[in-house]
Structure formats: C-alpha cells, structure tokens
Design a protein around this motif. Structure first.
Motif, mmCIF file in Angstrom:
data_model
loop_
_atom_site.group_PDB
_atom_site.id
_atom_site.type_symbol
_atom_site.label_atom_id
_atom_site.label_comp_id
_atom_site.label_asym_id
_atom_site.label_seq_id
_atom_site.Cartn_x
_atom_site.Cartn_y
_atom_site.Cartn_z
ATOM 1 N N THR A 162 2.966 -0.029 -6.701
ATOM 2 C CA THR A 162 4.004 -0.273 -5.696
ATOM 3 C C THR A 162 3.423 -0.854 -4.418
ATOM 4 O O THR A 162 4.112 -0.933 -3.407
ATOM 5 C CB THR A 162 4.733 1.046 -5.360
ATOM 6 O OG1 THR A 162 3.781 1.995 -4.859
ATOM 7 C CG2 THR A 162 5.418 1.630 -6.584
ATOM 8 N N LYS A 164 2.061 -3.262 -1.470
ATOM 9 C CA LYS A 164 2.521 -4.506 -0.862
ATOM 10 C C LYS A 164 1.329 -5.435 -0.627
ATOM 11 O O LYS A 164 0.193 -4.978 -0.564
ATOM 12 C CB LYS A 164 3.247 -4.210 0.448
ATOM 13 C CG LYS A 164 4.525 -3.400 0.249
ATOM 14 C CD LYS A 164 5.223 -3.136 1.570
ATOM 15 C CE LYS A 164 6.482 -2.303 1.349
ATOM 16 N NZ LYS A 164 7.177 -2.016 2.630
ATOM 17 N N GLN A 168 0.614 -6.549 4.952
ATOM 18 C CA GLN A 168 1.849 -5.784 5.074
ATOM 19 C C GLN A 168 1.547 -4.287 5.069
ATOM 20 O O GLN A 168 0.583 -3.834 4.447
ATOM 21 C CB GLN A 168 2.817 -6.126 3.931
ATOM 22 C CG GLN A 168 3.313 -7.555 3.942
ATOM 23 C CD GLN A 168 4.393 -7.803 2.909
ATOM 24 O OE1 GLN A 168 5.125 -6.893 2.524
ATOM 25 N NE2 GLN A 168 4.498 -9.041 2.442
ATOM 26 N N ASN A 170 1.815 -0.405 4.193
ATOM 27 C CA ASN A 170 2.115 0.472 3.064
ATOM 28 C C ASN A 170 2.208 1.912 3.545
ATOM 29 O O ASN A 170 1.410 2.340 4.390
ATOM 30 C CB ASN A 170 1.004 0.386 2.013
ATOM 31 C CG ASN A 170 0.957 -0.960 1.326
ATOM 32 O OD1 ASN A 170 1.596 -1.169 0.301
ATOM 33 N ND2 ASN A 170 0.202 -1.899 1.894
ATOM 34 N N ASN A 186 4.360 4.033 -1.015
ATOM 35 C CA ASN A 186 5.650 3.398 -0.746
ATOM 36 C C ASN A 186 6.804 4.133 -1.425
ATOM 37 O O ASN A 186 7.695 3.535 -2.027
ATOM 38 C CB ASN A 186 5.613 1.928 -1.148
ATOM 39 C CG ASN A 186 4.646 1.144 -0.277
ATOM 40 O OD1 ASN A 186 4.587 1.322 0.926
ATOM 41 N ND2 ASN A 186 3.861 0.265 -0.899
#
Length: 242
Positions: A162, A164, A168, A170, A186
């Motif tokens: 999951t 990113k 970005q 997390n 996440n």
C-alpha cells in the motif's frame, strides 16, 4: 414528533461513543500528554527527546524543519557525522504512529525495541526489528523479498503493498503488545506476528540476523530512524503506552 427527536438524540449519542477519530493534540511538545493517552515524540521544531545511537548528542545531519525531522545527506557529504536517530526513552508495550516520506531511490527504516549498548551492539539493527522505509520503484533493495516498504525487514513481507511513491507521505503504525506485533501502512494491516516464541526464533534463524544473538530478544527498548545515507522525512510522531 417527541419520539422522533429522542431517536435522533440517541443516535447522535451512539455515534459519539463509537467515534474513532485521531487523537487531538493539547500541546505540541515532546512528552506532552494528549487525548486518549497519546504522547508526541516530536514538537515540530526541535529534535528534543532524540539523540544519535551511542552518543549523547544530536547530529546536525538530522534537522527539524518544515514540521518534520529530516535527514539531510548533503550535510553528511560536508563532513557532518550521521547515525541512526533514537529516542531518549525506552518503550515496552506501545502503539506508534507516524508519517514518513522518502526521496527518490531512498532507503531508511523505523527500528524498535533497540537496546542501546554500543560497546556490545554497534548498530540499532543488531537488536531491533525494522519496518522498512523504501522507494520501491527506485531502490535496488526492493528487488529482494522481504526488503520492500512496509515489510518487517528480512523477516516477513507485506501481506499487501500500500506504499505511496517517493516524495509522498505514508502513514505507518506499529503496535507491539505482550509479544503480539502488528504493522500498518496507509491504513492497511500489512504484517502480523508473535515475537519471542519458538516460531519467532525460527524466523530469525532463517534471516540475515541469525548471527546477531541479541536481535529481536529485548522486550523493552528505544525507537530509531535509520540513517541509510538517503534523504528521508518523519513527522506527526506519536506513541501510546499499552
């Protein structure tokens, strides 16, 4: 109408009782009590409450800026010593929440149950298991099974990926309670296991940590952010003792 209004009020009360919103901060200072038993491990402005493993001081390679703890590899290239950043305090049963962001091709990790004894254990990973922090798309470690973001490093892979992309944020959680270990990335539980029993010892024996007798044996320890030489950020770091 009266019965209808009472029904609405009862429904609202039940909703309030079963609300699981994020804990609301009272003060943003290290060690400050916040609602539901949580404590902040980062005040957003300084690295108070943290130090470099095996040293009493902080390294300027780790900076508090922009509301995050940031490892600046450029500082290391200028001769500033790095090292893994570690909490001053130890924790046994806990629920840790934080957010992390990794630079492109970057590698780091959240290491827990670290026993700080640098004369006996030269690194945090000699004793503490790690939740991997990685750019899965860019770092070569992602090609190795059990070395991808969210994995219990070299022990258990994510049940579902999951993570990113690099750059970005997390959201990660580690829940360790009476030997039961759960890790979330996440919002999804990605690892679940039990520590310290025979199955755990077999798991360690089949890993790169087999030659490290102290690894995964301590039931209380410090939390560390790994300096792997790559740019990484951590923020909204909170812990609750269980």
């Amino acid at each position: 109408m009266k019965r209808y209004i009472l029904s609405i009020l009862a429904g609202a009360a039940l909703t309030a009782c079963f609300s699981f919103n994020e804990p609301e901060t009272v003060k943003n200072e290290p060690g400050t009590e916040i609602k539901q038993g949580w404590k902040s491990l980062f005040d957003g402005k300084t690295t108070a409450g943290w130090h470099i493993y095996g040293k009493g001081a902080i390294s300027s390679a780790w900076k508090a800026e922009g509301g995050a703890i940031h490892l600046d590899p450029a500082a290391r290239k200028q001769g500033v010593a790095g090292g893994d950043l570690i909490t001053d305090q130890e924790y046994d049963n806990f629920h840790l929440k934080l957010e992390w962001k990794i630079a492109k091709n970057g590698n780091s990790g959240v290491i827990f149950y670290v026993h700080e004894d640098p004369e006996k254990y030269h690194a945090t990973y000699n004793t503490g298991p790690e939740m991997q922090v990685l750019d899965n798309e860019g770092h070569v470690d992602a090609k190795i099974h059990k070395h991808r973001a969210g994995d219990l490093y070299d022990l258990i892979p994510c049940s579902k990926e999951t993570v990113k992309p690099a750059g970005q944020w997390n959201k990660a959680e580690i829940v360790a309670n009476q030997g039961k270990l759960e890790m979330f990335l996440n919002g999804t539980k990605v690892v679940s296991t039990t520590m310290w029993g025979e199955d755990w010892r077999k798991l360690v024996a089949g890993s790169k940590f087999a030659s490290m007798p102290g690894f995964g044996t301590f039931k209380s320890g410090k939390i560390a952010f790994q300096d792997h030489g790559d740019e990484v950020w951590y923020r909204n770091i909170m812990i609750k003792k269980l």
